[in-house]
Design a protein around this motif. Structure first.
Motif, PDB file in Angstrom:
ATOM      1  N   MET A  90       0.816  -1.311  -0.097  1.00 15.84           N
ATOM      2  CA  MET A  90       0.012  -0.065   0.114  1.00 15.84           C
ATOM      3  C   MET A  90       0.921   1.184   0.054  1.00 15.84           C
TER       4      MET A  90
ATOM      5  N   ASP B 230      -3.186   4.662  -0.403  1.00 19.73           N
ATOM      6  CA  ASP B 230      -3.694   4.322  -1.908  1.00 19.73           C
ATOM      7  C   ASP B 230      -3.519   2.634  -1.753  1.00 19.73           C
TER       8      ASP B 230
ATOM      9  N   TYR C 159      -4.441   0.608  -4.223  1.00 19.72           N
ATOM     10  CA  TYR C 159      -3.880   0.005  -5.447  1.00 19.72           C
ATOM     11  C   TYR C 159      -2.842   0.827  -5.841  1.00 19.72           C
TER      12      TYR C 159
ATOM     13  N   ASP D  69      -0.429   0.449  -7.879  1.00 22.29           N
ATOM     14  CA  ASP D  69       0.258  -0.041  -9.089  1.00 22.29           C
ATOM     15  C   ASP D  69      -0.825  -0.117 -10.289  1.00 22.29           C
ATOM     16  N   THR D  70      -1.812   0.621  -9.858  1.00 25.58           N
ATOM     17  CA  THR D  70      -3.026   0.558 -10.695  1.00 25.58           C
ATOM     18  C   THR D  70      -3.756   2.067 -10.814  1.00 25.58           C
TER      19      THR D  70
ATOM     20  N   LEU E 163      -8.407   1.060 -12.505  1.00 26.08           N
ATOM     21  CA  LEU E 163      -9.124   0.755 -11.298  1.00 26.08           C
ATOM     22  C   LEU E 163     -10.541   0.829 -11.682  1.00 26.08           C
TER      23      LEU E 163
ATOM     24  N   LYS F 132     -11.482  -2.138 -13.581  1.00 27.72           N
ATOM     25  CA  LYS F 132     -11.781  -3.348 -12.671  1.00 27.72           C
ATOM     26  C   LYS F 132     -12.949  -3.385 -11.974  1.00 27.72           C
TER      27      LYS F 132
ATOM     28  N   PRO G 282      -9.164  -4.471  -1.112  1.00 26.77           N
ATOM     29  CA  PRO G 282      -8.083  -5.429  -0.602  1.00 26.77           C
ATOM     30  C   PRO G 282      -8.743  -6.346   0.385  1.00 26.77           C
TER      31      PRO G 282
ATOM     32  N   LYS H 260      -7.961   5.208  -3.965  1.00 29.21           N
ATOM     33  CA  LYS H 260      -6.830   5.606  -4.292  1.00 29.21           C
ATOM     34  C   LYS H 260      -6.192   6.738  -3.426  1.00 29.21           C
TER      35      LYS H 260
END
Length: 419
Positions: free
Chosen positions: A225, A276, A278, A280-281, A286, A289, A311, A347
């Motif tokens: 994270m 955040d 995510y 890496d997104t 996102l 997704k 998560p 995020k």
């Protein structure tokens, strides 16, 4: 291990005050070299703090074998520490514990643990080492006075009896985890002996936060994270790593190692943070997704599929961040605005930092003797002729991850070697 008797001589070659990691190493090494050693510990058991280190697993060292690379983690103290770490470094720690029947295993971020992952086994190994070389123990016995004459220590008083030695090693530890006996006694003695002692502050310590959603996730740990800190609304710094949610706030390796910087901000600012979930997104990916999850569950209520868009394990807390979104709404009826609100929140989940947790939860507190007053080639005091100082009594900043215990093994060994 032997204990002093009333009839036994109270004169030793070396007296070590403090039975923690560095004290046991110092006592064992001096005895291994043929010295008559007495170790005095105010607790009834040895290694009380060591036994709870690393959450009971004991992060013995960090497997960074290059001395200069290792010392880069000790900040401004690095130049002072090259000599002792050259005498006894990380490879020596591995060899030492293997010789005692306790091999080490290396895990994430170069952290080394006993293969049994039991801190109690490390304590037993150290007791075995001291016992093998005949260290005399005096447990459940607090030193009440250090007797001096000029620039030398002539004895230590314990329960009305005075024990004397040629050399003395002070290894009482700092002030983190005071319930284990680390109450700062050594700092008081060092001041009285003429040393400059920096007032300690908890530096590797969890953060207390006021947000109910964080408290609701107590016990959840997430390994990847990103957290960004703000002072009075202005961005200060970001870091990505493992975060542990607790009943009082945030912990875990990432948080512990940032606590010192956060503490500096808290002195004169309101400090907030954004997490955040995510890192890496990006926002667009996102949203795609989440849209795919919504499309596959159109007729379900939002609250029933929420765990699929956050998560693992975090739904009970994160769902609290959307008080104005009706969670019993069918997914196909969720508006575009609410969907975007969910995406943006994941995020940048808000956190308000109230304070650093205290010494009772600190992994490490800084403070202690200024290194310029110690000959770090031997760990001997420059103020008191026959005194050596080890471990957490030295003013050295370092991160979590095995660096503190390696400091104890190194300074303890060097002090015992040169006593």
């Amino acid at each position: 291990m032997p204990t002093p008797s009333k009839k036994a001589s109270q004169i030793y070659d070396v007296i070590v005050i403090g039975g923690g990691a560095s004290g046991m190493m110092a006592a064992g090494r001096a005895a291994e070299l043929g010295k008559r050693v007495l170790l005095i510990e105010k607790n009834k058991v040895l290694g009380k703090k060591l036994a709870i280190s690393g959450g009971g697993r004991c992060n013995i060292t960090n497997a960074q074998y290059d001395v200069r690379a290792l010392l880069s983690h000790y900040g401004a103290s690095a130049d002072f520490l090259y000599s002792p770490f050259s005498q006894y470094g990380v490879k020596d720690t591995f060899t030492f514990f293997e010789s005692l029947g306790l091999p080490l295993v290396v895990q994430a971020r170069n952290r080394a643990f006993p293969h049994t992952e039991k801190a109690s086994d490390v304590c037993e190994a150290m007791k075995k080492y001291m016992n093998k070389h005949g260290v005399t123990l005096l447990l459940g016995s607090a030193v009440t006075r250090i007797v001096t004459e000029g620039k030398k220590i002539t004895g230590v008083e314990v329960k009305g009896s005075v024990y004397t030695a040629t050399q003395y090693i002070l290894a009482t530890g700092g002030v983190s985890h005071p319930e284990t006996g680390s109450t700062g006694d050594g700092f008081d003695w060092l001041r009285k002996l003429g040393h400059t002692v920096r007032t300690p502050t908890p530096t590797i310590v969890p953060l207390a936060v006021s947000d109910a959603w964080v408290h609701a996730l107590s016990g959840i740990s997430l390994s990847f994270m990103k957290i960004t800190f703000f002072a009075e609304g202005k961005k200060q710094f970001s870091q990505t790593g493992k975060i542990l949610f607790t009943h009082f706030g945030l912990s875990g390796p990432l948080i512990l190692n940032l606590a010192g910087k956060v503490g500096d901000l808290l002195q004169s600012n309101e400090v907030t943070a954004r997490i955040d979930a995510y890192p890496d997104t990006d926002l667009g990916a996102l949203e795609k997704k989440i849209l795919s999850v919504f499309d596959a569950n159109k007729n379900k209520m939002l609250k029933n599929i929420f765990k699929e868009i956050v998560p693992e394990g975090t739904a009970p807390g994160i769902i609290q961040l959307f008080p104005d979104i009706h969670m019993e709404t069918k997914v196909h009826s969720i508006s575009k605005e609410d969907r975007k609100k969910i995406v943006h929140m994941l995020k940048a989940m808000p956190v308000t930092i109230t304070h650093l947790m205290g010494y009772d939860r600190a992994v490490v507190a800084d403070g202690g003797v200024t290194l310029s007053e110690i000959d770090t080639r031997t760990m001997k005091s420059k103020k008191v002729e026959n005194l050596s100082v080890t471990g957490d009594l030295l003013h050295i900043n370092r991160p979590s991850g095995g660096f503190s215990l390696q400091l104890c093994w190194t300074t303890g060994f060097v002090a015992g070697e040169h006593a």
